[in-house]
Write a protein that holds these residues in place. Structure first.
Motif, PDB file in Angstrom:
ATOM      1  N   PHE A  15      45.821  41.169  36.520  1.00 50.12           N
ATOM      2  CA  PHE A  15      45.260  42.516  36.624  1.00 50.12           C
ATOM      3  C   PHE A  15      43.747  42.376  36.681  1.00 50.12           C
ATOM      4  N   VAL A  16      43.151  42.669  37.839  1.00 50.32           N
ATOM      5  CA  VAL A  16      41.701  42.546  38.015  1.00 50.32           C
ATOM      6  C   VAL A  16      41.048  43.776  37.395  1.00 50.32           C
ATOM      7  N   THR A  52      44.834  51.403  38.605  1.00 45.97           N
ATOM      8  CA  THR A  52      45.803  51.672  37.550  1.00 45.97           C
ATOM      9  C   THR A  52      45.072  51.634  36.221  1.00 45.97           C
ATOM     10  N   THR A  53      45.474  52.509  35.297  1.00 48.27           N
ATOM     11  CA  THR A  53      44.882  52.521  33.967  1.00 48.27           C
ATOM     12  C   THR A  53      45.941  52.113  32.955  1.00 48.27           C
ATOM     13  N   TYR A 107      50.197  42.596  31.211  1.00 45.04           N
ATOM     14  CA  TYR A 107      49.259  42.284  32.289  1.00 45.04           C
ATOM     15  C   TYR A 107      48.247  41.269  31.785  1.00 45.04           C
ATOM     16  N   GLN A 108      47.951  40.278  32.616  1.00 45.70           N
ATOM     17  CA  GLN A 108      46.926  39.293  32.300  1.00 45.70           C
ATOM     18  C   GLN A 108      45.600  39.829  32.824  1.00 45.70           C
ATOM     19  N   LEU A 109      44.618  39.967  31.947  1.00 46.12           N
ATOM     20  CA  LEU A 109      43.336  40.557  32.324  1.00 46.12           C
ATOM     21  C   LEU A 109      42.447  39.529  33.001  1.00 46.12           C
ATOM     22  N   ILE A 110      41.996  39.849  34.216  1.00 45.42           N
ATOM     23  CA  ILE A 110      41.089  38.991  34.981  1.00 45.42           C
ATOM     24  C   ILE A 110      39.745  39.705  35.033  1.00 45.42           C
ATOM     25  N   GLY A 111      38.719  39.077  34.469  1.00 48.79           N
ATOM     26  CA  GLY A 111      37.391  39.685  34.458  1.00 48.79           C
ATOM     27  C   GLY A 111      37.277  40.698  33.329  1.00 48.79           C
ATOM     28  N   GLY A 112      36.279  41.546  33.447  1.00 48.68           N
ATOM     29  CA  GLY A 112      36.059  42.569  32.427  1.00 48.68           C
ATOM     30  C   GLY A 112      35.082  42.108  31.367  1.00 48.68           C
ATOM     31  N   PRO A 113      34.531  43.056  30.627  1.00 45.06           N
ATOM     32  CA  PRO A 113      33.541  42.721  29.590  1.00 45.06           C
ATOM     33  C   PRO A 113      34.215  42.074  28.384  1.00 45.06           C
ATOM     34  N   ARG A 114      33.873  40.825  28.133  1.00 46.32           N
ATOM     35  CA  ARG A 114      34.513  40.076  27.039  1.00 46.32           C
ATOM     36  C   ARG A 114      34.100  40.596  25.660  1.00 46.32           C
ATOM     37  N   ASP A 115      33.019  41.343  25.563  1.00 49.92           N
ATOM     38  CA  ASP A 115      32.674  41.922  24.265  1.00 49.92           C
ATOM     39  C   ASP A 115      33.599  43.091  23.932  1.00 49.92           C
ATOM     40  N   VAL A 116      34.179  43.732  24.933  1.00 49.71           N
ATOM     41  CA  VAL A 116      35.136  44.818  24.722  1.00 49.71           C
ATOM     42  C   VAL A 116      36.554  44.263  24.643  1.00 49.71           C
ATOM     43  N   LEU A 117      36.872  43.314  25.489  1.00 50.91           N
ATOM     44  CA  LEU A 117      38.216  42.746  25.560  1.00 50.91           C
ATOM     45  C   LEU A 117      38.350  41.580  24.589  1.00 50.91           C
ATOM     46  N   GLY A 152      41.921  49.100  36.654  1.00 54.06           N
ATOM     47  CA  GLY A 152      41.793  48.027  37.635  1.00 54.06           C
ATOM     48  C   GLY A 152      42.968  47.989  38.583  1.00 54.06           C
ATOM     49  N   GLN A 153      43.164  46.811  39.181  1.00 47.10           N
ATOM     50  CA  GLN A 153      44.192  46.621  40.206  1.00 47.10           C
ATOM     51  C   GLN A 153      45.144  45.504  39.798  1.00 47.10           C
ATOM     52  N   PRO A 154      46.444  45.763  39.754  1.00 48.77           N
ATOM     53  CA  PRO A 154      47.386  44.655  39.548  1.00 48.77           C
ATOM     54  C   PRO A 154      47.450  43.802  40.813  1.00 48.77           C
ATOM     55  N   LYS A 155      47.458  42.500  40.650  1.00 45.90           N
ATOM     56  CA  LYS A 155      47.505  41.548  41.770  1.00 45.90           C
ATOM     57  C   LYS A 155      48.637  40.560  41.526  1.00 45.90           C
ATOM     58  N   PRO A 156      49.895  40.971  41.753  1.00 44.52           N
ATOM     59  CA  PRO A 156      51.025  40.087  41.428  1.00 44.52           C
ATOM     60  C   PRO A 156      51.054  38.787  42.219  1.00 44.52           C
ATOM     61  N   ASP A 157      50.389  38.715  43.376  1.00 44.56           N
ATOM     62  CA  ASP A 157      50.400  37.492  44.182  1.00 44.56           C
ATOM     63  C   ASP A 157      49.257  36.541  43.841  1.00 44.56           C
ATOM     64  N   MET A 158      48.366  36.923  42.932  1.00 47.41           N
ATOM     65  CA  MET A 158      47.221  36.089  42.566  1.00 47.41           C
ATOM     66  C   MET A 158      47.694  34.922  41.701  1.00 47.41           C
TER      67      MET A 158
END
Length: 145
Positions: free
Chosen positions: A137-138, A81-82, A101-111, A121-127
């Motif tokens: 959201f991974v 998903t984008t 969406y809560q961002l999990i991972g990703g480049p912290r210099d961009v985010l 990435g992928q939404p993970k509602p059960d995480m």
């Protein structure tokens, strides 16, 4: 009034039996305990606690953390998903949100908080997370937009 006393007496009896279990020299394999005359051999341990290495845990015995791949070079996986939006700070430290969406991972210099980004990435509602808000959201890739 007799019921609480009976329950208490039963609990004390169970605790006493549990604490005394296994002290009769039988280790449930039929082998005699060391106090019954069988020789005991020990190997010197380099661990000052005296705990055998097979049962000792390192001070930081946490399972390795798998982090999702980051950066624009990773092609989106199946079902990716984008999301495009502005990064917001969550209510907990180090929690970032975009469009609910809560961002999990990703480049912290961009985010970074306040940056307008496009995240794939992928939404993970059960995480389970500690951020207490947003759908996890991974992040597979992120870029400023």
């Amino acid at each position: 009034m007799k019921t609480p006393r009976m329950v208490l007496a039963a609990l004390v009896a169970c605790a006493a039996l549990t604490a005394c279990g296994g002290q009769d020299g039988d280790d449930r394999t039929g082998a005699p305990s060391p106090s019954e005359g069988s020789p005991v051999t020990s190997t010197p341990s380099s661990d000052p606690t005296g705990v055998p290495p097979s049962t000792a845990l390192p001070p930081t015995a946490l399972p390795p953390t798998k982090r999702p791949p980051v950066g624009p070079s990773v092609p989106p996986g199946p079902g990716a998903t984008t999301i495009t939006g502005t990064v917001q700070a969550g209510v907990e430290p180090n929690c970032l949100l975009v469009e609910g969406y809560q961002l999990i991972g990703g480049p912290r210099d961009v985010l970074t908080v306040g940056a307008r980004v496009t995240v794939t990435g992928q939404p993970k509602p059960d995480m389970m997370t500690t951020c207490q808000q947003g759908t996890p959201f991974v992040v597979e890739s992120a870029r400023r937009s």
